[in-house]
Design a protein around this motif. Structure first.
Motif, PDB file in Angstrom:
ATOM      1  N   LEU A  76      33.414 -30.075   2.787  1.00 42.47           N
ATOM      2  CA  LEU A  76      33.345 -28.867   1.969  1.00 42.47           C
ATOM      3  C   LEU A  76      34.091 -27.702   2.608  1.00 42.47           C
ATOM      4  O   LEU A  76      34.639 -26.855   1.910  1.00 42.47           O
ATOM      5  N   ARG A  77      34.144 -27.681   3.938  1.00 37.90           N
ATOM      6  CA  ARG A  77      34.886 -26.634   4.653  1.00 37.90           C
ATOM      7  C   ARG A  77      36.393 -26.726   4.380  1.00 37.90           C
ATOM      8  O   ARG A  77      37.087 -25.725   4.354  1.00 37.90           O
ATOM      9  N   THR A  78      36.888 -27.944   4.208  1.00 38.35           N
ATOM     10  CA  THR A  78      38.330 -28.141   4.020  1.00 38.35           C
ATOM     11  C   THR A  78      38.712 -28.348   2.558  1.00 38.35           C
ATOM     12  O   THR A  78      39.871 -28.629   2.264  1.00 38.35           O
ATOM     13  N   ALA A  79      37.755 -28.221   1.659  1.00 38.38           N
ATOM     14  CA  ALA A  79      38.014 -28.495   0.246  1.00 38.38           C
ATOM     15  C   ALA A  79      38.770 -27.358  -0.438  1.00 38.38           C
ATOM     16  O   ALA A  79      38.506 -26.180  -0.196  1.00 38.38           O
ATOM     17  N   GLU A  80      39.685 -27.744  -1.289  1.00 35.94           N
ATOM     18  CA  GLU A  80      40.443 -26.816  -2.140  1.00 35.94           C
ATOM     19  C   GLU A  80      40.028 -27.133  -3.574  1.00 35.94           C
ATOM     20  O   GLU A  80      40.072 -28.281  -3.987  1.00 35.94           O
ATOM     21  N   THR A  81      39.607 -26.120  -4.309  1.00 36.27           N
ATOM     22  CA  THR A  81      39.122 -26.362  -5.672  1.00 36.27           C
ATOM     23  C   THR A  81      39.954 -25.667  -6.740  1.00 36.27           C
ATOM     24  O   THR A  81      39.608 -25.734  -7.914  1.00 36.27           O
TER      25      THR A  81
END
Length: 168
Positions: A76-81
């Motif tokens: 979740l820290r590295t997620a791009e949405t």
């Protein structure tokens, strides 16, 4: 003096997938963690810990849960949405339709270019931008033909048919 750089790879997740995984993380950190702590406490109250199977099982479950929590937090820290541009260019967050060169079959193959965690949210194949086909097609447009080296070392040639936004 040498400088160390940390390389973290950004992964694409649909906003709905991100929200669902974030809710799962909160459940793991709250109710699931509390349940295991209660199981450990109850087993500890039984006495001799050396031969207490319930205690050891609860401690193993705690270790697995903590590992899952750490992995999910890192994801979740590295997620791009953010939704990519609807421009027909291959990018993370798009469903790519393609055909292999020389494939006489009329049916195109498709995959979602995103984090492998999106597999739970998409019925078809999911390839990451770091996969050989993902790397090769990234930035190309519908109508282009791309050559790349596959995992077996063989040169593969594919025709990009479309790159459409993921609707999920």
């Amino acid at each position: 003096m040498t400088q160390q750089t940390e390389t973290t790879s950004t992964v694409w997740l649909a906003k709905s997938a991100y929200d669902q995984l974030a809710a799962q993380l909160e459940d793991m950190k709250g109710p699931q963690r509390q349940k295991i702590v209660a199981e450990i406490s109850a087993a500890r109250d039984e006495g001799d810990l050396k031969e207490n199977g319930g205690y050891h099982a609860a401690r193993e479950a705690q270790g697995r849960l903590e590992g899952e929590i750490q992995a999910l937090e890192a994801l979740l820290r590295t997620a791009e949405t953010t939704e990519p541009a609807d421009d027909g260019v291959v990018a993370a967050g798009k469903v790519i339709a393609y055909k292999y060169d020389g494939d006489d079959d009329d049916e195109a193959e498709t995959f979602l270019l995103a984090s492998i965690e999106m597999k739970s949210f998409y019925d078809g194949d999911v390839f990451s931008p770091q996969a050989p086909i993902g790397q090769a097609l990234l930035g190309h447009k519908a109508g282009e033909t791309v050559e790349f080296t596959g995992p077996t070392g063989k040169t593969i040639k594919v025709h990009v048919l479309s790159a459409d936004l993921f609707k999920g």
